[in-house]
Motif scaffolding. Structure first.
Motif, PDB file in Angstrom:
ATOM      1  N   ASP A 216      -2.204  27.348  -0.590  1.00  0.00           N
ATOM      2  CA  ASP A 216      -2.214  26.193  -1.496  1.00  0.00           C
ATOM      3  C   ASP A 216      -1.170  25.149  -1.090  1.00  0.00           C
ATOM      4  N   ILE A 217      -1.581  23.877  -1.081  1.00  0.00           N
ATOM      5  CA  ILE A 217      -0.676  22.778  -0.712  1.00  0.00           C
ATOM      6  C   ILE A 217      -0.488  21.788  -1.855  1.00  0.00           C
ATOM      7  N   SER A 218      -0.960  22.125  -3.052  1.00  0.00           N
ATOM      8  CA  SER A 218      -0.973  21.157  -4.150  1.00  0.00           C
ATOM      9  C   SER A 218       0.422  20.684  -4.557  1.00  0.00           C
ATOM     10  N   SER A 219       1.439  21.513  -4.356  1.00  0.00           N
ATOM     11  CA  SER A 219       2.800  21.121  -4.752  1.00  0.00           C
ATOM     12  C   SER A 219       3.345  19.987  -3.888  1.00  0.00           C
ATOM     13  N   LYS A 220       2.705  19.747  -2.744  1.00  0.00           N
ATOM     14  CA  LYS A 220       3.174  18.694  -1.846  1.00  0.00           C
ATOM     15  C   LYS A 220       2.258  17.468  -1.861  1.00  0.00           C
ATOM     16  N   LEU A 221       1.336  17.431  -2.794  1.00  0.00           N
ATOM     17  CA  LEU A 221       0.460  16.275  -2.939  1.00  0.00           C
ATOM     18  C   LEU A 221       0.850  15.491  -4.187  1.00  0.00           C
ATOM     19  N   GLN A 222       0.801  14.173  -4.099  1.00  0.00           N
ATOM     20  CA  GLN A 222       1.182  13.306  -5.204  1.00  0.00           C
ATOM     21  C   GLN A 222      -0.005  12.444  -5.622  1.00  0.00           C
ATOM     22  N   MET A 223      -0.009  12.051  -6.873  1.00  0.00           N
ATOM     23  CA  MET A 223      -1.016  11.127  -7.352  1.00  0.00           C
ATOM     24  C   MET A 223      -0.701   9.729  -6.815  1.00  0.00           C
ATOM     25  N   GLY A 224      -1.721   8.945  -6.599  1.00  0.00           N
ATOM     26  CA  GLY A 224      -1.519   7.599  -6.086  1.00  0.00           C
ATOM     27  C   GLY A 224      -2.628   6.679  -6.549  1.00  0.00           C
ATOM     28  N   PHE A 225      -2.509   5.419  -6.162  1.00  0.00           N
ATOM     29  CA  PHE A 225      -3.514   4.423  -6.492  1.00  0.00           C
ATOM     30  C   PHE A 225      -4.329   4.119  -5.239  1.00  0.00           C
ATOM     31  N   ARG A 226      -5.610   3.894  -5.439  1.00  0.00           N
ATOM     32  CA  ARG A 226      -6.498   3.613  -4.303  1.00  0.00           C
ATOM     33  C   ARG A 226      -6.148   2.233  -3.724  1.00  0.00           C
ATOM     34  N   ALA A 227      -5.568   2.224  -2.540  1.00  0.00           N
ATOM     35  CA  ALA A 227      -5.129   0.979  -1.920  1.00  0.00           C
ATOM     36  C   ALA A 227      -5.353   1.049  -0.412  1.00  0.00           C
ATOM     37  N   VAL A 228      -5.884  -0.031   0.144  1.00  0.00           N
ATOM     38  CA  VAL A 228      -6.224  -0.077   1.565  1.00  0.00           C
ATOM     39  C   VAL A 228      -5.661  -1.354   2.172  1.00  0.00           C
ATOM     40  N   CYS A 229      -4.941  -1.215   3.276  1.00  0.00           N
ATOM     41  CA  CYS A 229      -4.454  -2.384   4.004  1.00  0.00           C
ATOM     42  C   CYS A 229      -5.477  -2.753   5.081  1.00  0.00           C
ATOM     43  N   LEU A 230      -5.993  -3.961   5.024  1.00  0.00           N
ATOM     44  CA  LEU A 230      -7.004  -4.401   5.974  1.00  0.00           C
ATOM     45  C   LEU A 230      -6.420  -4.758   7.327  1.00  0.00           C
ATOM     46  N   ASN A 231      -5.084  -4.704   7.454  1.00  0.00           N
ATOM     47  CA  ASN A 231      -4.448  -4.956   8.745  1.00  0.00           C
ATOM     48  C   ASN A 231      -4.598  -3.778   9.696  1.00  0.00           C
ATOM     49  N   GLY A 232      -4.993  -2.632   9.183  1.00  0.00           N
ATOM     50  CA  GLY A 232      -5.177  -1.463  10.024  1.00  0.00           C
ATOM     51  C   GLY A 232      -6.511  -1.529  10.750  1.00  0.00           C
TER      52      GLY A 232
ATOM     53  N   VAL B   2       0.837  -1.205   0.000  1.00  0.00           N
ATOM     54  CA  VAL B   2       0.000   0.000   0.000  1.00  0.00           C
ATOM     55  C   VAL B   2       0.869   1.251   0.000  1.00  0.00           C
ATOM     56  N   GLY B   3       1.960   1.215   0.761  1.00  0.00           N
ATOM     57  CA  GLY B   3       2.858   2.366   0.805  1.00  0.00           C
ATOM     58  C   GLY B   3       3.476   2.692  -0.539  1.00  0.00           C
ATOM     59  N   GLU B   4       3.823   1.657  -1.319  1.00  0.00           N
ATOM     60  CA  GLU B   4       4.424   1.903  -2.637  1.00  0.00           C
ATOM     61  C   GLU B   4       3.402   2.462  -3.623  1.00  0.00           C
ATOM     62  N   LEU B   5       2.136   2.103  -3.431  1.00  0.00           N
ATOM     63  CA  LEU B   5       1.107   2.521  -4.386  1.00  0.00           C
ATOM     64  C   LEU B   5       0.524   3.898  -4.090  1.00  0.00           C
ATOM     65  N   MET B   6       0.524   4.297  -2.833  1.00  0.00           N
ATOM     66  CA  MET B   6      -0.163   5.524  -2.446  1.00  0.00           C
ATOM     67  C   MET B   6       0.668   6.789  -2.635  1.00  0.00           C
ATOM     68  N   LYS B   7       1.959   6.622  -2.974  1.00  0.00           N
ATOM     69  CA  LYS B   7       2.823   7.781  -3.206  1.00  0.00           C
ATOM     70  C   LYS B   7       3.848   7.420  -4.268  1.00  0.00           C
ATOM     71  N   ASN B   8       4.699   8.379  -4.625  1.00  0.00           N
ATOM     72  CA  ASN B   8       5.777   8.105  -5.583  1.00  0.00           C
ATOM     73  C   ASN B   8       6.560   6.864  -5.191  1.00  0.00           C
ATOM     74  N   PHE B   9       6.880   6.043  -6.184  1.00  0.00           N
ATOM     75  CA  PHE B   9       7.797   4.923  -5.974  1.00  0.00           C
ATOM     76  C   PHE B   9       9.100   5.304  -6.686  1.00  0.00           C
ATOM     77  N   LEU B  10       9.229   5.016  -7.964  1.00  0.00           N
ATOM     78  CA  LEU B  10      10.383   5.479  -8.730  1.00  0.00           C
ATOM     79  C   LEU B  10      10.038   6.626  -9.665  1.00  0.00           C
ATOM     80  N   ARG B  11       8.801   6.679 -10.090  1.00  0.00           N
ATOM     81  CA  ARG B  11       8.357   7.734 -11.010  1.00  0.00           C
ATOM     82  C   ARG B  11       7.756   8.908 -10.247  1.00  0.00           C
ATOM     83  N   LYS B  12       7.892  10.097 -10.793  1.00  0.00           N
ATOM     84  CA  LYS B  12       7.201  11.249 -10.233  1.00  0.00           C
ATOM     85  C   LYS B  12       5.721  11.141 -10.591  1.00  0.00           C
ATOM     86  N   ARG B  13       4.867  11.532  -9.669  1.00  0.00           N
ATOM     87  CA  ARG B  13       3.429  11.478  -9.904  1.00  0.00           C
ATOM     88  C   ARG B  13       2.805  12.832  -9.570  1.00  0.00           C
TER      89      ARG B  13
END
Length: 217
Positions: A88-104, A59-70
């Motif tokens: 404005d805070i948009s410069s500090k927000l990254q695109m990500g994939f919707r992912a949820v860890c059910l262990n939380g 989930v951590g790799e999907l919800m923020k930048n991994f190797l590519r800028k998003r």
């Protein structure tokens, strides 16, 4: 198979030759995730013990930048600027994939364990949160984790595509998974050591599909 997927698979198999036998199912798992995210679906992940950490890692790799800028698209940045102005805070927000860890969700999980059944906590979350078109990754080195099995059963009923990361133990979870990724080992710690490069490869494939450019390869 596009160039970026082929590249990540070849790099994986070069570093871990024993995994070449999972190539077809690895590509199938990638296709499930690609379809899910292309259609704005959500990926749910769970596991136990060390595999719980792996679930969080995915989930951590999907919800923020991994190797590519998003970067956020300019259209969305404009909306943030219009609404927030100098705050404005948009410069500090990254695109990500919707992912949820059910262990939380410890309050929910502990309450469900106490009130209903501790082996149904993952299934309950997937039942409430998941919908047709979503995807589920269950991680069980033995393939016998009953709480993962119950979540796989929910996924089947709700038409949520499922992937099982496991080893060569032929566990009870296997018949309920749409896609099996079985590493050719039986010892728990050794299986976990190979799960990590597999899900890293999947995360890289997905990131390059949505935020990369094959022309750069």
């Amino acid at each position: 198979m596009n160039k970026s997927v082929n590249k990540q698979m070849e790099q994986l198999f070069t570093r871990y030759p024993s995994l070449r036998g999972i190539g077809e199912n690895l590509h199938r798992a990638y296709s499930i995730l690609e379809k899910t995210f292309f259609n704005s679906g959500t990926l749910f992940v769970c596991g136990n013990g060390g595999s719980a950490s792996d679930a969080e890692h995915i989930v951590g790799e999907l919800m923020k930048n991994f190797l590519r800028k998003r970067p956020m698209p300019e259209g969305e940045k404009k909306i943030f600027r219009e609404v927030l102005g100098p705050e404005d805070i948009s410069s500090k927000l990254q695109m990500g994939f919707r992912a949820v860890c059910l262990n939380g969700h410890p309050a929910l999980s502990s309450a469900y364990a106490n009130d209903v059944d501790p082996l149904m906590a993952y299934a309950q979350q997937l039942y409430v949160l998941g919908k047709e078109g979503d995807a589920f990754i269950g991680i069980s080195t033995s393939g016998n984790a009953v709480n993962v099995l119950n979540a796989l059963k929910v996924a089947r009923v709700k038409k949520i595509s499922s992937i099982l990361l496991t080893g060569e133990n032929h566990g009870i979870c296997e018949p309920y998974a749409d896609c099996l990724i079985k590493v050719p080992l039986r010892e728990t710690y050794q299986i976990q050591e190979l799960h990590l490069p597999i899900y890293h490869a999947l995360c890289l494939m997905i990131e390059e599909r949505f935020y990369g450019n094959d022309e750069e390869e």
